[in-house]
Design a protein around this motif. Sequence first.
Motif, PDB file in Angstrom:
ATOM      1  N   ILE A 251      43.179  38.405  44.550  1.00  0.00           N
ATOM      2  CA  ILE A 251      43.135  36.995  44.182  1.00  0.00           C
ATOM      3  C   ILE A 251      42.960  36.853  42.678  1.00  0.00           C
ATOM      4  O   ILE A 251      41.961  37.297  42.115  1.00  0.00           O
ATOM      5  N   GLN A 252      43.945  36.253  42.051  1.00  0.00           N
ATOM      6  CA  GLN A 252      43.946  35.998  40.602  1.00  0.00           C
ATOM      7  C   GLN A 252      43.086  34.768  40.303  1.00  0.00           C
ATOM      8  O   GLN A 252      43.219  33.745  40.977  1.00  0.00           O
ATOM      9  N   ILE A 253      42.221  34.848  39.310  1.00  0.00           N
ATOM     10  CA  ILE A 253      41.363  33.733  38.921  1.00  0.00           C
ATOM     11  C   ILE A 253      41.969  33.031  37.707  1.00  0.00           C
ATOM     12  O   ILE A 253      42.341  33.686  36.723  1.00  0.00           O
ATOM     13  N   GLU A 254      42.059  31.713  37.779  1.00  0.00           N
ATOM     14  CA  GLU A 254      42.562  30.923  36.641  1.00  0.00           C
ATOM     15  C   GLU A 254      41.416  30.339  35.853  1.00  0.00           C
ATOM     16  O   GLU A 254      40.397  29.997  36.390  1.00  0.00           O
TER      17      GLU A 254
ATOM     18  N   GLN B 252      32.693  31.022  46.326  1.00  0.00           N
ATOM     19  CA  GLN B 252      32.590  30.270  45.077  1.00  0.00           C
ATOM     20  C   GLN B 252      32.853  31.192  43.886  1.00  0.00           C
ATOM     21  O   GLN B 252      32.245  32.255  43.781  1.00  0.00           O
ATOM     22  N   ILE B 253      33.767  30.795  43.008  1.00  0.00           N
ATOM     23  CA  ILE B 253      34.028  31.548  41.774  1.00  0.00           C
ATOM     24  C   ILE B 253      33.038  31.033  40.728  1.00  0.00           C
ATOM     25  O   ILE B 253      32.981  29.827  40.477  1.00  0.00           O
ATOM     26  N   PRO B 254      32.232  31.899  40.121  1.00  0.00           N
ATOM     27  CA  PRO B 254      31.248  31.447  39.140  1.00  0.00           C
ATOM     28  C   PRO B 254      31.893  30.672  37.989  1.00  0.00           C
ATOM     29  O   PRO B 254      33.040  30.896  37.628  1.00  0.00           O
ATOM     30  N   SER B 255      31.121  29.743  37.434  1.00  0.00           N
ATOM     31  CA  SER B 255      31.592  28.915  36.312  1.00  0.00           C
ATOM     32  C   SER B 255      31.474  29.668  34.994  1.00  0.00           C
ATOM     33  O   SER B 255      30.769  29.248  34.082  1.00  0.00           O
TER      34      SER B 255
ATOM     35  N   TRP C 269      48.698  32.670  44.309  1.00  0.00           N
ATOM     36  CA  TRP C 269      47.780  33.447  43.472  1.00  0.00           C
ATOM     37  C   TRP C 269      47.044  34.516  44.277  1.00  0.00           C
ATOM     38  O   TRP C 269      46.127  35.157  43.767  1.00  0.00           O
ATOM     39  N   ALA C 270      47.427  34.718  45.545  1.00  0.00           N
ATOM     40  CA  ALA C 270      46.789  35.728  46.400  1.00  0.00           C
ATOM     41  C   ALA C 270      47.854  36.732  46.832  1.00  0.00           C
ATOM     42  O   ALA C 270      48.672  36.448  47.696  1.00  0.00           O
ATOM     43  N   ASP C 271      47.853  37.911  46.218  1.00  0.00           N
ATOM     44  CA  ASP C 271      48.838  38.941  46.532  1.00  0.00           C
ATOM     45  C   ASP C 271      48.357  39.804  47.694  1.00  0.00           C
ATOM     46  O   ASP C 271      47.240  40.324  47.665  1.00  0.00           O
ATOM     47  N   PRO C 272      49.203  39.987  48.730  1.00  0.00           N
ATOM     48  CA  PRO C 272      48.787  40.800  49.875  1.00  0.00           C
ATOM     49  C   PRO C 272      48.778  42.293  49.559  1.00  0.00           C
ATOM     50  O   PRO C 272      49.582  42.779  48.779  1.00  0.00           O
ATOM     51  N   LEU C 273      47.846  43.002  50.200  1.00  0.00           N
ATOM     52  CA  LEU C 273      47.745  44.458  50.097  1.00  0.00           C
ATOM     53  C   LEU C 273      47.844  45.036  51.495  1.00  0.00           C
ATOM     54  O   LEU C 273      46.991  44.782  52.341  1.00  0.00           O
ATOM     55  N   GLY C 274      48.875  45.807  51.756  1.00  0.00           N
ATOM     56  CA  GLY C 274      49.005  46.498  53.026  1.00  0.00           C
ATOM     57  C   GLY C 274      49.297  45.586  54.197  1.00  0.00           C
ATOM     58  O   GLY C 274      49.776  44.476  54.039  1.00  0.00           O
TER      59      GLY C 274
ATOM     60  N   SER D 119      43.267  29.738  50.791  1.00  0.00           N
ATOM     61  CA  SER D 119      43.625  28.372  50.429  1.00  0.00           C
ATOM     62  C   SER D 119      42.551  27.843  49.486  1.00  0.00           C
ATOM     63  O   SER D 119      41.628  28.563  49.125  1.00  0.00           O
ATOM     64  N   GLY D 120      42.662  26.589  49.116  1.00  0.00           N
ATOM     65  CA  GLY D 120      41.717  26.016  48.170  1.00  0.00           C
ATOM     66  C   GLY D 120      42.227  26.222  46.759  1.00  0.00           C
ATOM     67  O   GLY D 120      43.424  26.126  46.504  1.00  0.00           O
ATOM     68  N   THR D 121      41.320  26.532  45.863  1.00  0.00           N
ATOM     69  CA  THR D 121      41.722  26.730  44.474  1.00  0.00           C
ATOM     70  C   THR D 121      41.154  28.031  43.943  1.00  0.00           C
ATOM     71  O   THR D 121      40.096  28.482  44.382  1.00  0.00           O
ATOM     72  N   ASN D 122      41.873  28.615  43.010  1.00  0.00           N
ATOM     73  CA  ASN D 122      41.444  29.886  42.415  1.00  0.00           C
ATOM     74  C   ASN D 122      40.913  29.689  41.002  1.00  0.00           C
ATOM     75  O   ASN D 122      40.916  30.603  40.197  1.00  0.00           O
ATOM     76  N   ARG D 123      40.411  28.517  40.703  1.00  0.00           N
ATOM     77  CA  ARG D 123      39.921  28.209  39.353  1.00  0.00           C
ATOM     78  C   ARG D 123      38.433  28.546  39.199  1.00  0.00           C
ATOM     79  O   ARG D 123      37.666  28.466  40.155  1.00  0.00           O
TER      80      ARG D 123
END
Length: 191
Positions: A188-191, A155-158, A61-66, A82-86
């Motif tokens: 980074i894509q958030i689920e 931290q991705i907000p809830s 879920w993490a696409d590289p740029l350059g 690493s970890g989670t993208n939720r």
Amino acid sequence: MNVYEDRVMILDGGTHSALLDLDWPSYGLSDVGPDWNGDDSPDLLRKNWPYVEVVSIAAPWADPLGQPCSAVRGEKPRIIASGTNRVGQGVNLRLTGVTPGRDAYLAIGIPGPSRFPGQRSTSGRCGLWFTPARLLPARTATFGCNAAGVDLSVQIPSDPLLSGSHFFAQWLIASAPGTWSTTRGLRIQIE
């Protein structure tokens, strides 16, 4: 690919030169190896007789740029997610490939036009791939096997409305007065 009793060799189809040459007995059923595919994350080598699979452990879920840009000869700064993208969880963003005792900043950004070129400019300086909304300071330190770097968690907000959106991350590392090295950027894509 050729498998001998004690070796694994992957050969280039055109030149027949060895792209990968490993001592077979030194690897178990699966082992983490170097970054064979160039995505800045170690790759997993799995034996599944008669095949050997090389699988990237990079976060899908993490696409590289350059590419990384270093102001220090011989360094290749890397960013590994690493970890989670939720929503409501934390994304770990590791910096490696640098020396200890340096100031580093994790740039976090949101989609939008960039004021910074994401490649080496004519002045020889490294740039960002996006306009940062936040810079999180850190200091590189030694951790395991004489490697140096930093681990930070974002931290991705809830907020369920964030699901399906994305943000950007990239490390900046102070090299000398007025010069910076950078990792590649990540989308980074958030689920």
